[in-house]
Design an enzyme around this catalytic site. Structure first.
Site, PDB file in Angstrom:
ATOM      1  N   CYS A  26      44.749  34.905  47.816  1.00 56.35           N
ATOM      2  CA  CYS A  26      43.996  33.695  47.512  1.00 56.35           C
ATOM      3  C   CYS A  26      42.637  34.105  46.924  1.00 56.35           C
ATOM      4  O   CYS A  26      42.049  35.108  47.320  1.00 56.35           O
ATOM      5  CB  CYS A  26      43.720  32.792  48.702  1.00 56.35           C
ATOM      6  N   ARG A  73      44.805  36.897  42.303  1.00 56.92           N
ATOM      7  CA  ARG A  73      44.887  37.021  43.762  1.00 56.92           C
ATOM      8  C   ARG A  73      45.922  36.073  44.366  1.00 56.92           C
ATOM      9  O   ARG A  73      46.239  36.152  45.558  1.00 56.92           O
ATOM     10  CB  ARG A  73      43.523  36.718  44.385  1.00 56.92           C
ATOM     11  N   TRP A  93      47.715  31.833  47.365  1.00 58.05           N
ATOM     12  CA  TRP A  93      48.941  32.598  47.607  1.00 58.05           C
ATOM     13  C   TRP A  93      49.439  32.060  48.940  1.00 58.05           C
ATOM     14  O   TRP A  93      48.837  32.305  49.990  1.00 58.05           O
ATOM     15  CB  TRP A  93      48.632  34.091  47.685  1.00 58.05           C
ATOM     16  N   ASN A 110      40.770  31.744  52.657  1.00 52.20           N
ATOM     17  CA  ASN A 110      41.700  32.826  52.344  1.00 52.20           C
ATOM     18  C   ASN A 110      41.940  33.581  53.643  1.00 52.20           C
ATOM     19  O   ASN A 110      40.990  33.944  54.320  1.00 52.20           O
ATOM     20  CB  ASN A 110      41.050  33.741  51.291  1.00 52.20           C
ATOM     21  N   GLY A 111      43.208  33.782  54.006  1.00 47.52           N
ATOM     22  CA  GLY A 111      43.517  34.490  55.252  1.00 47.52           C
ATOM     23  C   GLY A 111      44.512  33.696  56.075  1.00 47.52           C
ATOM     24  O   GLY A 111      45.168  32.787  55.557  1.00 47.52           O
ATOM     25  N   GLU A 153      56.925  55.319  42.063  1.00 42.34           N
ATOM     26  CA  GLU A 153      55.933  54.468  41.392  1.00 42.34           C
ATOM     27  C   GLU A 153      56.547  53.825  40.140  1.00 42.34           C
ATOM     28  O   GLU A 153      56.321  52.645  39.861  1.00 42.34           O
ATOM     29  CB  GLU A 153      54.684  55.305  41.061  1.00 42.34           C
ATOM     30  N   LYS A 178      56.869  49.841  39.481  1.00 44.02           N
ATOM     31  CA  LYS A 178      56.317  49.168  38.295  1.00 44.02           C
ATOM     32  C   LYS A 178      57.401  48.340  37.622  1.00 44.02           C
ATOM     33  O   LYS A 178      57.188  47.188  37.269  1.00 44.02           O
ATOM     34  CB  LYS A 178      55.749  50.163  37.277  1.00 44.02           C
ATOM     35  N   GLU A 224      58.365  45.236  39.832  1.00 49.11           N
ATOM     36  CA  GLU A 224      57.370  44.187  40.007  1.00 49.11           C
ATOM     37  C   GLU A 224      57.017  43.477  38.706  1.00 49.11           C
ATOM     38  O   GLU A 224      56.667  42.302  38.721  1.00 49.11           O
ATOM     39  CB  GLU A 224      56.110  44.692  40.720  1.00 49.11           C
ATOM     40  N   HIS A 265      74.186  61.854  48.046  1.00 48.37           N
ATOM     41  CA  HIS A 265      74.400  61.485  49.446  1.00 48.37           C
ATOM     42  C   HIS A 265      74.570  59.977  49.602  1.00 48.37           C
ATOM     43  O   HIS A 265      74.431  59.452  50.700  1.00 48.37           O
ATOM     44  CB  HIS A 265      73.245  62.004  50.307  1.00 48.37           C
ATOM     45  N   LYS A 307      46.917  40.473  44.050  1.00 42.59           N
ATOM     46  CA  LYS A 307      46.256  41.771  43.856  1.00 42.59           C
ATOM     47  C   LYS A 307      45.684  42.336  45.151  1.00 42.59           C
ATOM     48  O   LYS A 307      45.582  43.536  45.321  1.00 42.59           O
ATOM     49  CB  LYS A 307      45.133  41.579  42.838  1.00 42.59           C
TER      50      LYS A 307
HETATM   51  C1  F6R Z   1      51.662  47.691  42.747  1.00 41.96           C
HETATM   52  C2  F6R Z   1      50.512  47.255  43.502  1.00 41.96           C
HETATM   53  C3  F6R Z   1      50.629  47.157  44.987  1.00 41.96           C
HETATM   54  C4  F6R Z   1      49.361  47.731  45.628  1.00 41.96           C
HETATM   55  C5  F6R Z   1      49.395  47.506  47.142  1.00 41.96           C
HETATM   56  C6  F6R Z   1      48.195  48.142  47.835  1.00 41.96           C
HETATM   57  O1  F6R Z   1      51.382  47.746  41.393  1.00 41.96           O
HETATM   58  O2  F6R Z   1      49.498  46.976  42.951  1.00 41.96           O
HETATM   59  O3  F6R Z   1      51.759  47.810  45.463  1.00 41.96           O
HETATM   60  O4  F6R Z   1      49.295  49.086  45.332  1.00 41.96           O
HETATM   61  O5  F6R Z   1      49.406  46.132  47.399  1.00 41.96           O
HETATM   62  O6  F6R Z   1      47.006  47.626  47.350  1.00 41.96           O
HETATM   63  P1  F6R Z   1      45.632  48.328  47.639  1.00 41.96           P
HETATM   64  O7  F6R Z   1      45.584  49.611  46.901  1.00 41.96           O
HETATM   65  O8  F6R Z   1      44.595  47.362  47.180  1.00 41.96           O
HETATM   66  O9  F6R Z   1      45.567  48.570  49.125  1.00 41.96           O
END
Ligand code: F6R
Length: 621
Positions: free
Chosen positions: A2, A27, A75, A101-102, A494, A498, A501, A517, A616
């Site tokens: 949020c 967010r 969110w 937010n929370g 990773e 990517k 997502e 396996h 984010k």
């Molecule tokens: C993927 C992504 C998320 C963050 C995760 C941790 O692209 O952005 O997987 O890496 O939510 O976020 P932080 O680094 O802010 O703790």
């Protein structure tokens, strides 16, 4: 999660709130809303389910006018994402409007109490109880909004960043925080609240942090910060170096592409002043770690625990390889949401390295607290100045990636890896596990990474057809498998994250040796294999694994080392990265996968900067 924004000053609040929400939309984007105290003294609320544009369209012909207001982009946690559950929420009288937010964990018992007293709820959110609880305090004689807010805070369990205003006390906003981000912007004759600084860069670069358990009262001319028990706190504003331009798209169609292309400069900033020439050598320079060592805090360290989530966790896997190989110290990377409930073995012999680009991830922060309580020394890596992480750790190493607006992390990933690289070499130096010659030779290679990234981006970047053509044939696939060994495995994880997502294609990252396996059953002509096949001691093993899947007719996309012509025999599509020490490859090898995810998402018409269901900053557990 949020995004929240508040404004009080002399300008019309609505465009400021909408612009701020546009910058905070990453967010959360389930709904958006604003409340403005208009010139007639009424609180006008507009809110809409869905993206901010729904709200902007709804108010385009009749924008509320007033010099103070609050805005929210959601969110969803409690209550589905519809108009009614969108914030702001109001009390029974309509005198108060509030954004949050929370998660208020005890909201059900508070809601029951308030309903029994006659309060009428319109939404299913936990947030609405806050408006009614403040209303109750005022009805029961609290002298003003500030006292009412202060009275309810000790009754709340859970996480909150909230901002409230009352039409009975114009010219004032009150914000409070506990385990969710909220910062204050000090403008010229105007003040702001926001979930993060990028929303305010256009208006001011003078910001104040609010700590957990504090609230602030802001007016156009004044900012007052207090602890929950009412004690006033003196806080000096921070001058934020980022400029407003750095948070713009700069002609790119998406922030994600812009941020991928910014990685060479970001990596350079992360290394800046952390590599020092000394006589004919290079040395890792991290003053914060020197200070820790001098204070004796590193004396008894015999192991490292790394804490992070998501992409930051994959950066920690890369960090582990360097720390173990160079500093010869056992390292355990933990996903923070697992660590905190695992009754972990952690104590004064443990150095914790916590990574969170946002500095606010609830599980990472809670795990750091747990480790600290058990006596561990904690080093935090974050991109966000003044974020929650910085207040919990012994020392903070900033990533210096610049603003990262796109939800998928890219430049904070490579800057985490760069910072961990120098940290690993620093610990190797302090522990005397690598000699000066070896450190110098590695640092000389590290210094070349930004330029190598630049070259790599030129070759596989925006203008390159190969990556776009590969994305075209990847786009119709429903599933993809990424493999690697050693640090290449972290790059595979990773890369898979990517792709899934951003493009919503199911993807898994596996240790190459594990394919046979079980997961090899998934591979066929419709499920491609994406392999990290760069030069390393396990190169030939990876090639054997690739051959095993080609025998099952799966198509292969390989990331390989420049000059490796033989790889074409094993892969339909090859992306080259420059030759470098095998532990330094990941920051380069991740880039073709980032671009592939991006162009595949473009092909599939996905919402690239704001993928569905994500946010984010993950401030809920
Ligand atoms: C993927 C992504 C998320 C963050 C995760 C941790 O692209 O952005 O997987 O890496 O939510 O976020 P932080 O680094 O802010 O703790």
């Amino acid at each position: 999660m949020c995004g929240i924004i508040g404004y009080v000053g002399e300008q019309n609040a609505t465009p400021i709130l909408i612009d701020g929400l546009a910058r905070l939309e990453y967010r959360g984007y389930d709904s958006a809303g604003i409340a403005v105290l208009d010139s007639q003294g009424a609180i006008v609320v507009h809110k809409r389910a869905g993206k901010l544009r729904n709200l902007s369209n709804a108010i385009s012909s009749s924008q509320p006018h007033g010099v103070q207001g609050i805005g929210h982009t959601r969110w969803a946690t409690h209550g589905e994402p519809n108009d009614i559950n969108a914030h702001p929420h109001v009390d029974c009288t309509g005198d108060l409007a509030l954004i949050h937010n929370g998660i208020i964990e005890n909201y059900q018992e508070l809601r029951k109490e308030l309903m029994a007293e006659g309060h009428v709820f319109t939404s299913q959110t936990d947030t609405e109880i806050l408006a009614h609880a403040i209303e109750r305090e005022l009805a029961q004689g609290a002298e003003n909004l500030e006292t009412a807010v202060r009275n309810i805070l000790p009754k709340l369990r859970g996480a909150y960043a909230m901002v409230v205003m009352s039409r009975k006390e114009p010219g004032k906003l009150i914000g409070a925080r506990n385990n969710a981000p909220l910062i204050i912007g000090a403008g010229n004759g105007e003040s702001y609240f926001a979930s993060d600084m990028t929303a305010l860069l256009k208006h001011t670069r003078s910001m104040l942090t609010l700590n957990d358990g504090e609230y602030a009262v802001i007016t156009a001319a004044d900012i007052r910060i207090h602890t929950i028990d009412g004690k006033q706190v003196q806080r000096t504003p921070i001058h934020v170096e980022w400029d407003a331009q750095s948070a713009e798209k700069d002609g790119y169609p998406h922030y994600l592409l812009k941020e991928i292309m910014e990685q060479p400069a970001a990596a350079q900033r992360a290394l800046l002043s952390r590599i020092k020439p000394l006589d004919d050598r290079l040395v890792p320079q991290i003053d914060e770690i020197d200070a820790l060592a001098q204070s004796g805090k590193l004396k008894n360290i015999s192991r490292i625990i790394m804490l992070a989530c998501g992409t930051s966790y994959y950066a920690s896997l890369i960090g582990r390889a360097m720390l173990e190989r160079w500093a010869r110290i056992p390292v355990e990377p933990w996903v923070a949401s697992e660590f905190r409930y695992a009754d972990p073995v952690v104590g004064p012999d443990t150095l914790v390295i916590a990574i969170t680009q946002s500095g606010e991830t609830a599980d990472t922060i809670a795990s750091v607290r747990l480790a600290k309580e058990s006596g561990a020394v904690v080093v935090g890596l974050t991109n966000m100045v003044g974020s929650a992480l910085t207040r919990e750790v012994d020392v903070t190493l900033y990533l210096n990636a610049g603003p990262e607006i796109s939800v998928p992390a890219t430049k904070t990933f490579v800057t985490s890896v760069m910072t961990l690289t120098v940290l690993a070499l620093k610990l190797a130096e302090l522990r005397d596990t690598l000699d000066a010659f070896a450190i110098t030779s590695l640092l000389r290679q590290v210094e070349t990474i930004p330029a190598k990234m630049e070259k790599l981006l030129e070759i596989v970047g925006v203008e390159n057809n190969t990556i776009q053509q590969t994305a075209k044939w990847l786009a119709p696939c429903q599933s993809a498998m990424f493999i690697g060994r050693g640090s290449g495995y972290a790059v595979a994880r990773e890369g898979a994250l990517k792709l899934k997502e951003v493009s919503y294609i199911h993807a898994e990252g596996y240790q190459a040796g594990e394919l046979k396996h079980g997961p090899i059953t998934l591979l066929d002509e419709f499920t491609p294999l994406l392999a990290v096949a760069t030069h390393s001691i396990v190169y030939e093993k990876v090639i054997s694994n690739i051959q095993e899947v080609r025998a099952r007719r799966a198509k292969v996309i390989a990331v390989a080392t420049e000059g490796d012509e033989l790889i074409h025999k094993h892969a339909e599509s090859v992306f080259y990265v420059p030759e470098i020490d095998e532990l330094l490859v990941p920051a380069l090898a991740a880039i073709p996968f980032q671009l592939l995810a991006y162009y595949t998402a473009v092909e599939r018409g996905c919402d690239i900067d704001q993928p569905r269901n994500l946010a984010k900053s993950v401030t809920v557990e």
